[in-house]
Design an enzyme around this catalytic site. Structure first.
Site, PDB file in Angstrom:
ATOM      1  N   ASP A  61       0.863  -1.175   0.000  1.00  0.00           N
ATOM      2  CA  ASP A  61       0.000   0.000   0.000  1.00  0.00           C
ATOM      3  C   ASP A  61       0.901   1.226   0.000  1.00  0.00           C
ATOM      4  O   ASP A  61       1.513   1.566   1.011  1.00  0.00           O
ATOM      5  CB  ASP A  61      -0.897  -0.001   1.243  1.00  0.00           C
ATOM      6  CG  ASP A  61      -1.855   1.173   1.280  1.00  0.00           C
ATOM      7  OD1 ASP A  61      -1.762   2.072   0.411  1.00  0.00           O
ATOM      8  OD2 ASP A  61      -2.714   1.218   2.192  1.00  0.00           O
ATOM      9  N   VAL A  62       1.011   1.902  -1.163  1.00  0.00           N
ATOM     10  CA  VAL A  62       1.950   3.017  -1.266  1.00  0.00           C
ATOM     11  C   VAL A  62       1.540   4.209  -0.410  1.00  0.00           C
ATOM     12  O   VAL A  62       2.338   5.122  -0.189  1.00  0.00           O
ATOM     13  CB  VAL A  62       2.137   3.463  -2.731  1.00  0.00           C
ATOM     14  CG1 VAL A  62       2.711   2.333  -3.573  1.00  0.00           C
ATOM     15  CG2 VAL A  62       0.846   4.007  -3.326  1.00  0.00           C
ATOM     16  N   SER A 139       0.880  13.245 -15.282  1.00  0.00           N
ATOM     17  CA  SER A 139      -0.210  13.186 -16.258  1.00  0.00           C
ATOM     18  C   SER A 139      -0.281  14.528 -16.972  1.00  0.00           C
ATOM     19  O   SER A 139       0.180  15.552 -16.430  1.00  0.00           O
ATOM     20  CB  SER A 139      -1.542  12.914 -15.533  1.00  0.00           C
ATOM     21  OG  SER A 139      -2.637  13.044 -16.409  1.00  0.00           O
ATOM     22  N   TYR A 152      -7.887  14.965  -8.937  1.00  0.00           N
ATOM     23  CA  TYR A 152      -6.786  14.336  -9.673  1.00  0.00           C
ATOM     24  C   TYR A 152      -5.817  15.396 -10.184  1.00  0.00           C
ATOM     25  O   TYR A 152      -4.597  15.240 -10.105  1.00  0.00           O
ATOM     26  CB  TYR A 152      -7.373  13.528 -10.823  1.00  0.00           C
ATOM     27  CG  TYR A 152      -6.401  12.710 -11.623  1.00  0.00           C
ATOM     28  CD1 TYR A 152      -5.746  11.616 -11.075  1.00  0.00           C
ATOM     29  CD2 TYR A 152      -6.170  13.003 -12.969  1.00  0.00           C
ATOM     30  CE1 TYR A 152      -4.879  10.844 -11.834  1.00  0.00           C
ATOM     31  CE2 TYR A 152      -5.303  12.239 -13.732  1.00  0.00           C
ATOM     32  CZ  TYR A 152      -4.660  11.164 -13.158  1.00  0.00           C
ATOM     33  OH  TYR A 152      -3.803  10.398 -13.911  1.00  0.00           O
TER      34      TYR A 152
END
Length: 253
Positions: A61-62, A139, A152
């Protein structure tokens, strides 16, 4: 081409999508690859495509620093060194700020931003020893805004500038830090979008190369940035977007 023979690479989010494609690319180029993700079955499926004895799958779990530190420890125990850290794990809740939940905000920040921070922090001491490098997966949403993706956008925008700052802090120590900024890519997160032919047609209209990305398209650029071919490249947030960011937004003639 075996640019990563005798190199050790950690890839988070390696169970699917860009992370899986990246792990397979490094494996094909000779690296020993440590695959991290939340689902063991997915990680083992990816690992099956890497030569025997050159992969290690670890459920991680980062969002938890201790687990990422454990991941680096396991990489060292298995392979003795660390040369490349690829921070790829991510989620993308949609909805405007009054529609998406506070829990959505916490999740995207925990995985997309804290996860990158944890990966960089845990890996850096070992990368300093090997003059290694970091490639973060940001992104195009970290370079500009989207409709209905403000959470995001906030997380990826932070990753973009964090990448620049780390490159400045550690360049003279021999560690390069870069990021890729993909546009719409075929992954589990985007399968609903790829099922919408009308929506895809609108994307294709705006992208100069006339198509959306596949995970291998992004993995190839990550491998370049991690290789000695990019030895004088650091602090870059490289759009991998088929030319999308070249446009000022006008429709094609």
């Amino acid at each position: 081409m075996k640019r990563f023979e005798d190199k050790v690479v950690i890839v988070t989010g390696a169970g699917s999508g860009i992370g899986a494609g990246t792990a397979l690319r490094f494996g094909a180029e000779g690296a020993s690859v440590v695959l991290a993700g939340r689902t063991r079955e997915k990680l083992e499926k990816t690992a099956a495509g890497i030569p025997h004895g050159k992969s290690l799958a670890r459920v991680t779990d980062v969002a938890k620093l201790t687990e990422v530190e454990g991941l680096v420890h396991d990489a060292l125990a298995a392979f003795g060194r660390l040369d490349v850290m690829v921070n790829c794990a991510g989620v993308a809740p949609d909805g405007r700020i009054t529609e998406a939940s506070v829990a959505d905000w916490r999740e995207v920040m925990a995985i997309d931003l804290d996860g990158v921070f944890h990966g960089c922090r845990a890996a850096m001491p070992e990368l300093l020893k090997t003059c290694g490098c970091i490639v973060n997966v940001s992104s195009v949403s970290g370079l500009g805004g989207d409709w209905g993706l403000s959470f995001y956008n906030a997380a990826k925008g932070a990753v973009t500038n964090f990448t620049r700052a780390l490159a400045m802090d550690y360049g003279r120590d021999g560690v390069r830090v870069n990021a890729v900024c993909p546009s719409l890519t075929r992954t589990g997160l985007t399968e609903d979008m790829f099922a919408d032919e009308a929506l895809l047609a609108r994307f294709h209209e705006r992208i100069p190369l006339g198509r959306t990305a596949e995970p291998d398209d992004i993995a190839a650029v990550i491998a370049f940035l991690a290789s000695d071919d990019a030895r004088f490249v650091t602090g870059v947030n490289l759009p991998v977007d088929g030319g999308l960011s070249a446009s000022n937004g006008q429709p094609p003639q």
